[in-house]
Write a protein that holds these residues in place. Structure first.
Motif, PDB file in Angstrom:
ATOM      1  N   SER A  23       0.923  -1.406   0.052  1.00  0.00           N
ATOM      2  CA  SER A  23       0.069  -0.199   0.150  1.00  0.00           C
ATOM      3  C   SER A  23       0.454   1.277   0.220  1.00  0.00           C
ATOM      4  O   SER A  23       1.700   1.233   0.681  1.00  0.00           O
ATOM      5  N   GLY A  24       0.506   2.070  -0.685  1.00  0.00           N
ATOM      6  CA  GLY A  24       1.325   3.682  -0.776  1.00  0.00           C
ATOM      7  C   GLY A  24       0.104   4.442  -0.436  1.00  0.00           C
ATOM      8  O   GLY A  24       1.015   6.119  -0.387  1.00  0.00           O
ATOM      9  N   PRO A  67      12.744  -3.226  -5.478  1.00  0.00           N
ATOM     10  CA  PRO A  67      11.482  -4.444  -5.698  1.00  0.00           C
ATOM     11  C   PRO A  67       9.725  -4.041  -5.575  1.00  0.00           C
ATOM     12  O   PRO A  67       9.103  -4.758  -6.132  1.00  0.00           O
ATOM     13  N   ASP A  68       9.871  -2.839  -4.643  1.00  0.00           N
ATOM     14  CA  ASP A  68       9.054  -2.336  -4.548  1.00  0.00           C
ATOM     15  C   ASP A  68       8.071  -1.481  -4.527  1.00  0.00           C
ATOM     16  O   ASP A  68       6.876  -0.632  -4.175  1.00  0.00           O
ATOM     17  N   PHE A  69       8.783  -1.016  -5.139  1.00  0.00           N
ATOM     18  CA  PHE A  69       8.482   0.658  -5.377  1.00  0.00           C
ATOM     19  C   PHE A  69       7.785   0.767  -6.644  1.00  0.00           C
ATOM     20  O   PHE A  69       6.529   1.468  -5.983  1.00  0.00           O
ATOM     21  N   VAL A  70       7.363  -0.044  -7.582  1.00  0.00           N
ATOM     22  CA  VAL A  70       6.097   0.016  -8.583  1.00  0.00           C
ATOM     23  C   VAL A  70       5.149  -0.483  -7.826  1.00  0.00           C
ATOM     24  O   VAL A  70       4.354   0.798  -8.240  1.00  0.00           O
ATOM     25  N   ASP A  71       4.961  -1.247  -7.210  1.00  0.00           N
ATOM     26  CA  ASP A  71       3.098  -1.373  -6.870  1.00  0.00           C
ATOM     27  C   ASP A  71       3.858   0.097  -5.620  1.00  0.00           C
ATOM     28  O   ASP A  71       1.795  -0.012  -5.144  1.00  0.00           O
ATOM     29  N   VAL A  72       4.385   0.089  -5.133  1.00  0.00           N
ATOM     30  CA  VAL A  72       3.532   1.312  -4.101  1.00  0.00           C
ATOM     31  C   VAL A  72       3.459   2.566  -4.575  1.00  0.00           C
ATOM     32  O   VAL A  72       2.374   2.735  -4.326  1.00  0.00           O
ATOM     33  N   VAL A  73       3.997   3.409  -5.406  1.00  0.00           N
ATOM     34  CA  VAL A  73       3.531   4.096  -5.872  1.00  0.00           C
ATOM     35  C   VAL A  73       3.155   4.103  -6.778  1.00  0.00           C
ATOM     36  O   VAL A  73       1.717   4.879  -6.579  1.00  0.00           O
ATOM     37  N   ILE A  74       2.153   2.832  -8.023  1.00  0.00           N
ATOM     38  CA  ILE A  74       0.822   2.466  -8.339  1.00  0.00           C
ATOM     39  C   ILE A  74      -0.380   2.189  -7.641  1.00  0.00           C
ATOM     40  O   ILE A  74      -1.042   3.042  -7.144  1.00  0.00           O
ATOM     41  N   SER A  91      -0.537   3.791  -4.706  1.00  0.00           N
ATOM     42  CA  SER A  91      -0.818   5.052  -3.606  1.00  0.00           C
ATOM     43  C   SER A  91      -1.428   6.355  -4.335  1.00  0.00           C
ATOM     44  O   SER A  91      -2.792   6.746  -4.235  1.00  0.00           O
ATOM     45  N   TYR A  92      -1.956   6.402  -6.290  1.00  0.00           N
ATOM     46  CA  TYR A  92      -2.319   7.387  -6.936  1.00  0.00           C
ATOM     47  C   TYR A  92      -3.433   6.666  -7.196  1.00  0.00           C
ATOM     48  O   TYR A  92      -4.424   7.395  -7.783  1.00  0.00           O
ATOM     49  N   ARG A  93      -3.209   5.360  -7.582  1.00  0.00           N
ATOM     50  CA  ARG A  93      -4.933   4.399  -7.386  1.00  0.00           C
ATOM     51  C   ARG A  93      -5.409   4.571  -6.380  1.00  0.00           C
ATOM     52  O   ARG A  93      -6.976   5.203  -6.451  1.00  0.00           O
ATOM     53  N   HIS A  94      -5.631   5.301  -4.871  1.00  0.00           N
ATOM     54  CA  HIS A  94      -6.344   4.733  -3.471  1.00  0.00           C
ATOM     55  C   HIS A  94      -6.407   5.826  -3.357  1.00  0.00           C
ATOM     56  O   HIS A  94      -7.587   6.031  -2.665  1.00  0.00           O
ATOM     57  N   ARG A  95      -5.729   6.794  -4.037  1.00  0.00           N
ATOM     58  CA  ARG A  95      -6.495   7.974  -3.256  1.00  0.00           C
ATOM     59  C   ARG A  95      -6.897   9.103  -4.416  1.00  0.00           C
ATOM     60  O   ARG A  95      -7.989   9.737  -4.095  1.00  0.00           O
ATOM     61  N   PHE A  96      -8.043   8.842  -5.588  1.00  0.00           N
ATOM     62  CA  PHE A  96      -8.444   8.571  -6.388  1.00  0.00           C
ATOM     63  C   PHE A  96      -9.851   7.254  -6.148  1.00  0.00           C
ATOM     64  O   PHE A  96     -10.306   7.133  -7.392  1.00  0.00           O
TER      65      PHE A  96
END
Length: 297
Positions: free
Chosen positions: A75-76, A200-207, A209-214
């Motif tokens: 989760s981000g 290794p978790d950078f992409v998953d956390v970033v994606i 983050s930006y999906r959750h906020r919307f």
């Protein structure tokens, strides 16, 4: 740059850099996306020289910080960042700290200051009130602002996931240039932070983050209590200085302070000329001064 230390918290093995005496008053410096602790290279040693205990962690998904369990949601969301900060403070035995953060790090700092003010001596926040108003996130903004948020919409798509995965270094370097358009040191400083994005978790956390906020991705059920509290947009009562980059390419400082009503204690907004989004790295002396003004208040 100091040696990297690690500490085990309930969800993460957090990598962090520590400066200064271990018995000094604590100051925690928090980076954003897509940045790293290198943002504070000129701030942390100066604080340490004055006797403060300075902690500069790698956020979840960055650098050597790792999740403890493979099944944990990458989760981000804003509550996860705040919970990470609380758990880091608990694990290090820090009852109260002065917090400084911008972008993602500013979000974590603002949330802890709002919901757990007894843990925060003072707050230096990049761009004011950084708590996301997720309940109203689907309302369209003015076209220029929407244009600056292009990368967020890109991340809502499978193509965006693939693009960040395959081109993360070039993508993040582009964001640096767009968001700090008048800073002459982008090309010099970016390579120092770039390795942190190979986590290794950078992409998953970033994606996430930006999906959750919307509201396009569900959050961690264990953190729903905090997200529920944030729906009310809680005020921040601790002494606060907001630093805003006048040349910020993603969120330029408006002429009128639109966030002042969120702060109920001492509050001051400082707009920094010729400074973009990467506030502590572009304006280390102004960041240091803001911290010392609060610490010596």
């Amino acid at each position: 740059m100091s040696d990297i230390q690690r500490v085990l918290t309930p969800n993460l093995t957090v990598a962090f850099e520590q400066h200064g005496p271990s018995n000094g008053d604590a100051v925690i410096l928090l980076h954003g996306f897509p940045y790293s602790p290198r943002a504070y290279d000129e701030v942390a040693p100066a604080l340490a020289a004055k006797g403060y205990r300075v902690i500069v962690p790698y956020l979840r998904g960055y650098g050597p910080t790792r999740f403890n369990h493979p099944e944990t949601l990458r989760s981000g969301q804003q509550a996860a960042l705040a919970q990470d900060l609380r758990e880091l403070m608990d694990t290090l035995g820090i009852e109260q700290a002065t917090l400084c953060g911008y972008d993602w790090g500013g979000r974590a700092a603002c949330i802890v200051a709002a919901l757990f003010p007894e843990r925060v001596r003072g707050l230096v926040t990049g761009d004011g009130y950084n708590v996301q108003d997720i309940a109203n996130s689907t309302r369209p903004l003015d076209p220029e602002t929407e244009h600056r948020y292009w990368y967020q919409y890109y991340f809502h798509t499978p193509r965006g996931v693939a693009g960040l995965t395959e081109n993360r270094q070039a993508f993040c370097e582009l964001l640096w240039r767009l968001w700090s358009p008048t800073w002459a040191r982008n090309a010099e400083r970016y390579p120092l932070s770039a390795p942190a994005f190979d986590n290794p978790d950078f992409v998953d956390v970033v994606i996430h983050s930006y999906r959750h906020r919307f509201m396009y991705a569900a959050g961690d059920p264990a953190l729903q209590w905090m997200e529920d509290a944030l729906i009310r947009q809680p005020p921040i009562s601790v002494p606060t200085i907001s630093l805003c980059g006048a040349d910020d390419g993603v969120g330029p400082a408006p002429e009128e302070d639109e966030d002042a009503h969120h702060f109920t204690g001492f509050y001051e907004r400082r707009v920094l000329a010729c400074v973009g989004h990467n506030i502590p790295e572009e304006a280390p002396q102004q960041t240091l001064k803001a911290l010392l003004d609060l610490l010596q208040h």
